[in-house]
Design a protein around this motif. Structure first.
Motif, short mmCIF file in Angstrom:
data_model
loop_
_atom_site.label_atom_id
_atom_site.label_comp_id
_atom_site.label_asym_id
_atom_site.label_seq_id
_atom_site.Cartn_x
_atom_site.Cartn_y
_atom_site.Cartn_z
N VAL A 130 34.66 20.70 -7.12
CA VAL A 130 33.74 20.23 -6.08
C VAL A 130 32.52 21.13 -6.06
O VAL A 130 32.54 22.26 -6.55
CB VAL A 130 34.40 20.24 -4.68
CG1 VAL A 130 35.57 19.29 -4.60
CG2 VAL A 130 34.83 21.65 -4.28
N ALA A 131 31.46 20.62 -5.48
CA ALA A 131 30.29 21.42 -5.12
C ALA A 131 30.30 21.53 -3.59
O ALA A 131 30.31 20.51 -2.90
CB ALA A 131 29.01 20.77 -5.62
N ALA A 132 30.34 22.75 -3.09
CA ALA A 132 30.50 22.93 -1.65
C ALA A 132 29.77 24.21 -1.22
O ALA A 132 29.46 25.08 -2.04
CB ALA A 132 31.98 23.02 -1.28
N THR A 133 29.52 24.29 0.08
CA THR A 133 28.87 25.48 0.65
C THR A 133 29.79 26.08 1.71
O THR A 133 30.42 25.37 2.49
CB THR A 133 27.52 25.11 1.27
OG1 THR A 133 27.71 24.08 2.28
CG2 THR A 133 26.57 24.58 0.21
N HIS A 134 29.84 27.41 1.71
CA HIS A 134 30.66 28.15 2.66
C HIS A 134 30.18 29.60 2.62
O HIS A 134 29.67 30.07 1.59
CB HIS A 134 32.14 28.06 2.28
CG HIS A 134 33.08 28.62 3.30
ND1 HIS A 134 33.40 29.97 3.36
CD2 HIS A 134 33.78 28.03 4.30
CE1 HIS A 134 34.25 30.17 4.35
NE2 HIS A 134 34.50 29.00 4.93
N GLU A 135 30.33 30.29 3.72
CA GLU A 135 29.84 31.66 3.77
C GLU A 135 30.57 32.58 2.79
O GLU A 135 30.05 33.64 2.42
CB GLU A 135 29.95 32.21 5.19
CG GLU A 135 31.38 32.23 5.73
CD GLU A 135 31.44 32.76 7.15
OE1 GLU A 135 32.54 32.85 7.69
OE2 GLU A 135 30.36 33.11 7.71
N ALA A 186 37.03 13.78 -11.15
CA ALA A 186 37.25 12.35 -10.84
C ALA A 186 38.57 12.14 -10.11
O ALA A 186 38.64 11.35 -9.16
CB ALA A 186 37.22 11.54 -12.13
N HIS A 187 39.65 12.82 -10.54
CA HIS A 187 40.94 12.63 -9.88
C HIS A 187 40.89 13.13 -8.45
O HIS A 187 41.41 12.48 -7.53
CB HIS A 187 42.02 13.37 -10.67
CG HIS A 187 43.38 13.27 -10.05
ND1 HIS A 187 44.16 12.14 -10.15
CD2 HIS A 187 44.10 14.15 -9.30
CE1 HIS A 187 45.29 12.32 -9.49
NE2 HIS A 187 45.27 13.54 -8.98
N GLN A 193 39.08 10.02 -1.56
CA GLN A 193 38.61 8.72 -1.09
C GLN A 193 39.77 7.86 -0.61
O GLN A 193 39.70 7.22 0.44
CB GLN A 193 37.86 8.00 -2.21
CG GLN A 193 36.49 8.57 -2.51
CD GLN A 193 35.82 7.88 -3.66
OE1 GLN A 193 36.47 7.17 -4.43
NE2 GLN A 193 34.52 8.06 -3.80
N HIS A 194 40.89 7.88 -1.37
CA HIS A 194 42.06 7.10 -0.99
C HIS A 194 42.62 7.59 0.33
O HIS A 194 42.98 6.81 1.21
CB HIS A 194 43.12 7.22 -2.09
CG HIS A 194 44.40 6.50 -1.78
ND1 HIS A 194 44.46 5.13 -1.60
CD2 HIS A 194 45.67 6.96 -1.61
CE1 HIS A 194 45.71 4.78 -1.33
NE2 HIS A 194 46.45 5.86 -1.34
#
Length: 425
Positions: A130-135, A186-187, A193-194
């Motif tokens: 994933v691409a995510a932001t967190h401190e 993708a998985h 999403q599911h």
């Protein structure tokens, strides 16, 4: 799959039992309480707690294997962790956040250098897929905000084992979820999403199921006034009631190409049982097995198994019918392979001989051969002359023949001498 279902049912029974006891002691007044279902009120230590009893001191006093054992054999992390490298350096741990996202933290624990006095190195943790932001995360998802893993020296002086450090990072990302901007795997994207769609479709049924369902929802996002679930309770089962379609993230969760129905999160057969009956169901393996066998989902699994068994039997019969043809092709292939090996054995020396003939000769070798050939041509011409001398009258008619043979040999002699002169510079 049936074993996973039974484990999930057992955890659901235990949660119902706890919810029943909580509702009885509080007179079903927990709906507006600040306590949350995942809170533990007993003095029993939580399995997989962040800090092991008596921990402290220096992490360098633990061997690398002890660090790995604390991680892989942990009661909580162990079931959600799998190795992703060929050696024992890199692992993926799956966890769920309080917002319902399923994320993966990749743990790389480097090998110890084979030098005198070498110590364990700090683990490298990264949020992968994933691409995510967190401190605690940098721009590429690496965990840089957790001080004990900031450097090798900090990790050795922290007194933490690897499992404790990973738990602390996972708990932070679980209870304070990062803001996911993109699912790159993708998985993982399909899984989330599911789950999001299933959670939306079941939100109405959860909201209308009454106080008991509220007590067992374990940190549902609709109960915004409740504290988030503890790390142990969220991962002790298949993420329980928070995510109705939670799937176990393991390579063997289902057979390839076989669509299995998701086990239900609520079992109507348990709704009317009192606490004693629930506890007896958990303790008695025979009774519990009989209960599992009576569930509609178990019968559905049996039907699927029978269907695929028949398909497997048909495929096996087809394979048997083609066995003779396959064996004939195998015998023919084996014979051709033997012939090929024989031809290759004959070809190899000829190939080497050809290479030797086509190779550029050394100047010294070439000069030596030319010298020998020149001498042979000269000697042959001299023998012709000796044979002819003294027989001039008898050989008058063969003068022309003698001259032609003599001159031909002397020509070869002079040509080879000229080539030697050219090669010699």
């Amino acid at each position: 799959q049936q074993q996973q279902q039974q484990q999930h049912i057992q955890s659901t029974i235990i949660m119902f039992s706890k919810s029943w006891a909580t509702g009885r002691s509080k007179g079903n007044s927990s709906t507006g309480s600040s306590a949350y279902p995942g809170h533990r009120t007993t003095t029993t230590p939580i399995r997989g707690s962040v800090r092991a009893p008596g921990s402290g001191g220096n992490s360098s006093s633990f061997s690398r294997q002890e660090h790995l054992d604390s991680y892989l054999n942990d009661a909580v992390l162990g079931r959600s962790t799998m190795k992703v490298s060929t050696d024992d350096t890199t692992y993926d741990t799956v966890f769920s956040t309080v917002t319902g996202d399923t994320l993966i933290v990749r743990v790389h624990f480097p090998m110890i250098a084979f030098t005198p006095g070498a110590s364990v190195r700090a683990p490298e943790l990264k949020l992968t897929g994933v691409a995510a932001t967190h401190e605690w995360l940098d721009g590429i998802g690496r965990v840089t905000g957790y001080a004990p893993c900031a450097s090798d020296a900090a990790f050795r002086s922290s007194g933490l084992r690897l499992g404790e450090a990973v738990q602390a990072v996972v708990q932070e990302l679980q209870l304070n979820p990062p803001a996911v901007t993109q699912f790159q795997d993708a998985h993982l994207k399909k899984l989330n999403q599911h789950r999001t769609a299933a959670s939306s479709s079941n939100s109405s049924s959860r909201s209308s199921s009454g106080p008991t369902a509220s007590a067992t929802s374990m940190g549902s996002s609709s109960n915004s006034g409740m504290a988030p679930p503890s790390y142990d309770t969220l991962l002790s089962s298949t993420n329980s009631q928070q995510q109705p379609t939670q799937e176990t993230f393991t390579p063997s969760s289902s057979s390839p190409g076989v669509e299995l129905p998701t086990p239900p999160q609520d079992y109507a057969e348990l709704q009317n049982l009192d606490r004693d009956a629930l506890e007896e169901l958990v303790r008695d393996d025979t009774l519990f097995q009989a209960f599992c066998n009576s569930l509609p989902i178990t019968e559905e699994y049996r039907q699927i198994a029978a269907q695929h068994t028949e398909e497997a039997a048909e495929l096996a019969l087809q394979n048997l019918q083609e066995q003779a043809e396959l064996q004939a092709l195998h015998a023919e292939t084996t014979q051709l392979q033997t012939q090929l090996q024989t031809l290759v054995t004959e070809f190899d020396p000829l190939d080497r001989q050809q290479d030797a003939l086509q190779a550029q000769p050394e100047p010294k070798v070439l000069l030596r051969e030319l010298q020998r050939g020149k001498k042979m041509a000269f000697d042959k011409s001299e023998r012709l002359a000796d044979d002819w001398l003294g027989q001039e009258e008898e050989c008058a008619e063969s003068m022309t023949s003698f001259c032609n043979e003599f001159l031909a040999e002397r020509k070869i002699h002079h040509l080879r001498a000229a080539k030697m002169q050219i090669l010699s510079g």
